[in-house]
Design an enzyme around this catalytic site. Structure first.
Site, PDB file in Angstrom:
ATOM      1  N   ASP A   1      -7.316   2.654  12.156  1.00  0.00           N
ATOM      2  CA  ASP A   1      -6.025   3.334  12.121  1.00  0.00           C
ATOM      3  C   ASP A   1      -6.090   4.697  11.442  1.00  0.00           C
ATOM      4  OD1 ASP A   1      -4.567   1.509  13.616  1.00  0.00           O
ATOM      5  OD2 ASP A   1      -4.249   0.200  11.891  1.00  0.00           O
TER       6      ASP A   1
ATOM      7  N   ASP B   1       0.823  -1.221   0.000  1.00  0.00           N
ATOM      8  CA  ASP B   1       0.000   0.000   0.000  1.00  0.00           C
ATOM      9  C   ASP B   1       0.854   1.265   0.000  1.00  0.00           C
ATOM     10  OD1 ASP B   1      -2.388  -1.396   0.049  1.00  0.00           O
ATOM     11  OD2 ASP B   1      -2.532  -1.375   2.245  1.00  0.00           O
TER      12      ASP B   1
ATOM     13  N   SER C   1      -3.267  -9.719   6.886  1.00  0.00           N
ATOM     14  CA  SER C   1      -2.810  -8.355   7.099  1.00  0.00           C
ATOM     15  C   SER C   1      -2.340  -8.268   8.547  1.00  0.00           C
ATOM     16  CB  SER C   1      -3.971  -7.386   6.851  1.00  0.00           C
ATOM     17  OG  SER C   1      -3.734  -6.179   7.536  1.00  0.00           O
TER      18      SER C   1
ATOM     19  N   ARG D   1      -0.130   4.136  16.998  1.00  0.00           N
ATOM     20  CA  ARG D   1      -0.493   5.159  16.003  1.00  0.00           C
ATOM     21  C   ARG D   1      -0.277   6.595  16.469  1.00  0.00           C
ATOM     22  NH1 ARG D   1       0.605   1.620  12.425  1.00  0.00           N
ATOM     23  NH2 ARG D   1      -1.104   0.308  11.709  1.00  0.00           N
TER      24      ARG D   1
HETATM   25  N1  ARG Z   1      -7.997  -4.099  15.016  1.00  0.00           N
HETATM   26  C1  ARG Z   1      -6.809  -3.569  15.613  1.00  0.00           C
HETATM   27  C2  ARG Z   1      -6.976  -2.123  15.958  1.00  0.00           C
HETATM   28  O1  ARG Z   1      -7.828  -1.491  15.412  1.00  0.00           O
HETATM   29  C3  ARG Z   1      -5.583  -3.819  14.764  1.00  0.00           C
HETATM   30  C4  ARG Z   1      -5.571  -3.079  13.465  1.00  0.00           C
HETATM   31  C5  ARG Z   1      -4.384  -3.379  12.584  1.00  0.00           C
HETATM   32  N2  ARG Z   1      -4.391  -4.748  12.249  1.00  0.00           N
HETATM   33  C6  ARG Z   1      -3.938  -5.284  11.128  1.00  0.00           C
HETATM   34  N3  ARG Z   1      -3.973  -6.560  11.019  1.00  0.00           N
HETATM   35  N4  ARG Z   1      -3.480  -4.573  10.144  1.00  0.00           N
HETATM   36  O2  ARG Z   1      -6.244  -1.606  16.765  1.00  0.00           O
END
Ligand code: ARG
Length: 415
Positions: free
Chosen positions: A123, A15, A174, A94
């Site tokens: 995110d 990405d 992912s 983040r």
């Molecule tokens: N669901 C989790 C959150 O919102 C992890 C998100 C990222 N996960 C991922 N497999 N890319 O904090």
């Protein structure tokens, strides 16, 4: 051609690699920025790929110690676990990444930051809201929300533009990773009835492959912050790394969570978070023995609110700051040691102690040295139960009805 500058959160994946090229085509001068939160990635290779793909500069920063000290420890002290399952690894990473990006943007004279998040996840909210909180004048660009390409389209785009497609693309999942845990979604996990296959896990052993003898670890805390392992002072990074390995070796830290995303979608996520699970468990055990009852009960509500706010992208917010002041105040006496036993996928607290613990043997014991005044109980309970007694005396029909109903149910269920 415009020379507006944008700082892109660059992971080295598909990405964000495609995003470099896409942003350039839109007239942006792209500065790639990668923050190391303990992902065990090849950072030099990521930096090189960013430059090769078209970034005018590529920076890598070590965020590991600040991540633990400024984000993870306060959340551990708060006891923050989202929906009783998720220790918030990705969610805590983040706001730090976004804050560091804002700093680079200022230094580079950029007018925007960019990230590779989709429009369906949490995110994007965390990046966008953190930027709004810290630098409301900066624009946020999210190419994935705009370009309307699926995975195959992106691969095709990469081929066409000579962008090296990262090897990690072979994984059907992912993933996101930092010191506080590993998040895995997509692929077969999208079927919430399907048991996660073995290849989902990278940090934790299947309990069947774990040692046949239990392992023990002693975690020392000072005012709610972990400071030692097995009696030896240990720095944050070393402490978390060691617990991730020890927990993982003993199959501890696997979480299967069907969670509520901020934007009203339910999603199934697997987490591996051995250190987080062990530290949250140990910290809770130390609070059990050091916090006054009322503080402990109220703090549970704060923990839930804190977790929800972190999950929902509100780390930098007045309420989270205020909760932080409360949490810090509660940690004054949360000092001591906790002993945990790990065995084939499970972990249990088997010992806890602190120099200012409220557990007092002389009060609790049923054995020798009982300092408790038994005769004080009767008068206390007389007053405690006064309201109920009065109700029964004055409005006795209600109690008579309740008793009648109960006894007939007992009869029905035992005949
Ligand atoms: N669901 C989790 C959150 O919102 C992890 C998100 C990222 N996960 C991922 N497999 N890319 O904090």
């Amino acid at each position: 051609m415009s020379t507006r500058k944008v700082v892109l959160a660059y992971s080295g994946g598909l990405d964000t690699s495609v995003a470099i090229r896409w942003l350039k085509d839109k007239g942006w001068d792209v500065v790639a920025f990668t923050v190391d939160l303990g992902e065990k990635k090849d950072l030099d290779a990521i930096q090189a790929r960013a430059l090769k793909t078209g970034a005018s500069a590529a920076y890598v920063a070590d965020g590991r110690a600040p991540f633990l000290e400024l984000f993870v420890w306060p959340s551990l002290q708060a006891g923050a676990v989202y929906e009783k399952e998720y220790p918030l690894a990705t969610a805590l990473g983040r706001p730090l990444i976004a804050a560091m990006m804002v700093e680079i943007a200022r230094r580079e004279g950029a007018t925007a930051i960019a990230h590779g998040c989709t429009g369906k996840g949490n995110d994007q909210v965390r990046f966008d809201v953190t930027t709004a909180a810290l630098a409301p004048d900066l624009q946020v660009v999210a190419p994935v929300r705009e370009w309307d390409m699926n995975r195959d389209d992106e691969i095709e785009y990469a081929r066409k533009h000579g962008i090296e497609v990262p090897a990690t693309l072979r994984s059907p999942y992912s993933t996101d990773e930092n010191l506080w845990g590993r998040s895995i979604e997509a692929g077969v996990l999208e079927d919430p009835w399907a048991e996660p296959p073995a290849d989902v896990y990278a940090w934790t052993r299947d309990p069947r492959q774990c040692p046949d003898e239990p392992a023990y670890v002693e975690i020392g805390f000072k005012q709610g912050r972990p400071v030692s392992l097995d009696g030896k002072a240990t720095a944050a990074l070393d402490l978390v790394t060691t617990l991730n390995r020890l927990g993982g070796d003993n199959g501890v830290g696997r979480i299967d969570h069907l969670e509520n995303r901020l934007i009203g979608i339910k999603s199934r996520e697997i987490y591996e978070a051995p250190a987080a699970v062990l530290l949250l468990q140990a910290h809770q055990a130390l609070e059990d023995i050091t916090l006054p009852k009322e503080v402990a009960r109220f703090k549970d509500l704060v923990a839930q609110q804190w977790a929800q706010m972190v999950y929902d992208g509100l780390w930098f917010s007045p309420l989270r700051d205020a909760l932080n002041a409360f949490v810090t105040e509660t940690q004054t006496h949360v000092t001591g040691d906790v002993r945990i036993k790990l065995f084939k996928g499970s972990s249990h607290v088997v010992g806890r102690k602190g120099p200012q613990q409220l557990y007092q043997l002389a009060l609790a014991t049923y054995g020798q040295g009982d300092a408790f005044d038994q005769s004080a109980a009767a008068g206390f309970i007389k007053l405690w139960g006064m309201g109920v007694r009065t109700t029964s005396q004055v409005q006795g029909q209600l109690h008579a009805r309740d008793l009648g109903n109960l006894l007939s149910e007992v009869k029905r269920l035992t005949s």
